[in-house]
Design a protein around this motif. Structure first.
Motif, PDB file in Angstrom:
ATOM      1  N   ASP A 212      -0.216  -1.098  11.583  1.00  0.00           N
ATOM      2  CA  ASP A 212       1.009  -1.106  12.393  1.00  0.00           C
ATOM      3  C   ASP A 212       0.876  -1.982  13.635  1.00  0.00           C
ATOM      4  N   THR A 213      -0.338  -2.068  14.183  1.00  0.00           N
ATOM      5  CA  THR A 213      -0.557  -2.862  15.396  1.00  0.00           C
ATOM      6  C   THR A 213      -0.991  -4.296  15.079  1.00  0.00           C
ATOM      7  N   GLY A 214      -0.961  -4.678  13.805  1.00  0.00           N
ATOM      8  CA  GLY A 214      -1.235  -6.051  13.416  1.00  0.00           C
ATOM      9  C   GLY A 214      -2.691  -6.427  13.334  1.00  0.00           C
ATOM     10  N   ARG A 215      -3.588  -5.445  13.425  1.00  0.00           N
ATOM     11  CA  ARG A 215      -5.014  -5.761  13.397  1.00  0.00           C
ATOM     12  C   ARG A 215      -5.636  -5.611  12.010  1.00  0.00           C
ATOM     13  N   ALA A 216      -4.848  -5.142  11.062  1.00  0.00           N
ATOM     14  CA  ALA A 216      -5.340  -4.999   9.689  1.00  0.00           C
ATOM     15  C   ALA A 216      -4.184  -5.228   8.724  1.00  0.00           C
ATOM     16  N   GLY A 217      -4.534  -5.554   7.497  1.00  0.00           N
ATOM     17  CA  GLY A 217      -3.535  -5.671   6.442  1.00  0.00           C
ATOM     18  C   GLY A 217      -3.922  -4.746   5.301  1.00  0.00           C
ATOM     19  N   ARG A 218      -2.999  -4.496   4.411  1.00  0.00           N
ATOM     20  CA  ARG A 218      -3.308  -3.638   3.262  1.00  0.00           C
ATOM     21  C   ARG A 218      -2.666  -4.205   2.020  1.00  0.00           C
ATOM     22  N   ALA A 219      -3.292  -3.929   0.891  1.00  0.00           N
ATOM     23  CA  ALA A 219      -2.766  -4.389  -0.393  1.00  0.00           C
ATOM     24  C   ALA A 219      -3.280  -3.455  -1.476  1.00  0.00           C
ATOM     25  N   PRO A 220      -2.465  -3.207  -2.517  1.00  0.00           N
ATOM     26  CA  PRO A 220      -2.926  -2.327  -3.599  1.00  0.00           C
ATOM     27  C   PRO A 220      -3.971  -3.020  -4.454  1.00  0.00           C
ATOM     28  N   GLN A 221      -4.943  -2.259  -4.901  1.00  0.00           N
ATOM     29  CA  GLN A 221      -5.958  -2.775  -5.822  1.00  0.00           C
ATOM     30  C   GLN A 221      -5.736  -2.119  -7.179  1.00  0.00           C
ATOM     31  N   TYR A 222      -5.421  -2.944  -8.179  1.00  0.00           N
ATOM     32  CA  TYR A 222      -5.174  -2.436  -9.516  1.00  0.00           C
ATOM     33  C   TYR A 222      -6.457  -2.521 -10.333  1.00  0.00           C
ATOM     34  N   GLY A 223      -6.706  -1.542 -11.106  1.00  0.00           N
ATOM     35  CA  GLY A 223      -7.918  -1.559 -11.916  1.00  0.00           C
ATOM     36  C   GLY A 223      -7.874  -0.452 -12.939  1.00  0.00           C
ATOM     37  N   GLN A 224      -8.422   0.687 -12.575  1.00  0.00           N
ATOM     38  CA  GLN A 224      -8.443   1.814 -13.487  1.00  0.00           C
ATOM     39  C   GLN A 224      -7.049   2.392 -13.677  1.00  0.00           C
ATOM     40  N   ILE A 225      -6.902   3.169 -14.746  1.00  0.00           N
ATOM     41  CA  ILE A 225      -5.609   3.784 -15.045  1.00  0.00           C
ATOM     42  C   ILE A 225      -5.267   4.779 -13.944  1.00  0.00           C
ATOM     43  N   GLY A 226      -4.026   4.768 -13.532  1.00  0.00           N
ATOM     44  CA  GLY A 226      -3.583   5.672 -12.478  1.00  0.00           C
ATOM     45  C   GLY A 226      -3.005   4.886 -11.322  1.00  0.00           C
ATOM     46  N   ARG A 227      -2.776   5.585 -10.223  1.00  0.00           N
ATOM     47  CA  ARG A 227      -2.201   4.939  -9.048  1.00  0.00           C
ATOM     48  C   ARG A 227      -3.159   3.900  -8.492  1.00  0.00           C
ATOM     49  N   PRO A 228      -2.640   2.726  -8.105  1.00  0.00           N
ATOM     50  CA  PRO A 228      -3.515   1.724  -7.494  1.00  0.00           C
ATOM     51  C   PRO A 228      -4.009   2.221  -6.130  1.00  0.00           C
ATOM     52  N   GLU A 229      -5.196   1.811  -5.774  1.00  0.00           N
ATOM     53  CA  GLU A 229      -5.775   2.221  -4.504  1.00  0.00           C
ATOM     54  C   GLU A 229      -5.471   1.173  -3.448  1.00  0.00           C
TER      55      GLU A 229
END
Length: 238
Positions: A212-229
């Motif tokens: 939220d403060t612009g010091r990090a980013g996030r992105a989903p990691q797809y791999g195993q079956i189920g919700r991406p981490e």
């Protein structure tokens, strides 16, 4: 057909040479390691006493002293005073547990440009070194008061920002350091939680605050079956 000559590339600024003065060998090694990790700085040497530092400076030029104030053979400011009397102009960042403001004022009068209180993290020292480098890089003639204030302001640490309710400075610092050290590979909230010793939910709150403060980013990691981490990555200094 004539062509205008290409401009010559600007020479890179030489690294800022640092002498680490610290009587504790373990702390001295850690401080030298920290300095070596900051781009634009290089460790010229390590001294464990006032006498060692004086002898080193007689044969080697440095730009900056990272100076512990409590040395086995005298106070660090005594070293600075003797250096000034001998004509040495190297700047000084005091690294100390001393909290006496009279000592701080005396240090300022002798050319101590920053104080870093022990214990501290790499990010704290890096911030002070980066600010010092910005101050040192200022050159030429100032156009007015605003530019002078800006140059001097480079040495000042930013005012602490109030954290949202429920977030603690120490935990935020620990999460931040863990995320920085993860590099480009990123970090999940679960991995951050394990590293810092908090719950996954708690770690995610801090990671989301960094996003939220612009010091990090996030992105989903797809791999195993189920919700991406979700993977979090450090986005750079702010």
């Amino acid at each position: 057909m004539s062509t205008s000559p290409r401009p010559l590339p600007r020479a890179a600024a030489p690294p800022i040479r640092v002498l680490v003065v610290e009587d504790d060998p373990v702390a001295a090694d850690a401080h030298a390691l920290y300095v070596g990790r900051v781009p634009g700085f290089t460790v010229a040497g390590v001294a464990h006493s006032r006498c060692d530092a004086s002898q080193f400076l007689k044969r080697t030029a440095v730009d900056l002293l990272l100076l512990d104030l409590y040395l086995p053979d005298g106070h660090g400011l005594q070293l600075v005073r003797s250096l000034r009397a001998a004509g040495h102009a190297a700047d000084v960042i005091a690294v100390t547990s001393a909290r006496d403001l009279a000592v701080v004022r005396e240090g300022v009068s002798l050319g101590v440009v920053q104080y870093v209180l022990k214990p501290f993290t790499f990010s704290t020292l890096r911030d002070r070194l980066v600010r010092y480098a910005e101050f040192r890089a200022a050159a030429g003639e100032a156009s007015g008061q605003e530019e002078v204030d800006r140059a001097l302001g480079a040495l000042r640490a930013p005012q602490p920002v109030a954290l949202p309710k429920g977030l603690a400075v120490d935990t935020l610092q620990a999460i931040t350091e863990t995320l920085r050290s993860a590099g480009d590979g990123g970090l999940s909230s679960g991995a951050a939680a394990t590293s810092v010793g908090v719950s996954r939910i708690t770690a995610r709150r801090y990671l989301e605050y960094l996003v939220d403060t612009g010091r990090a980013g996030r992105a989903p990691q797809y791999g195993q079956i189920g919700r991406p981490e979700l993977l979090y990555r450090w986005a750079g200094r702010r």
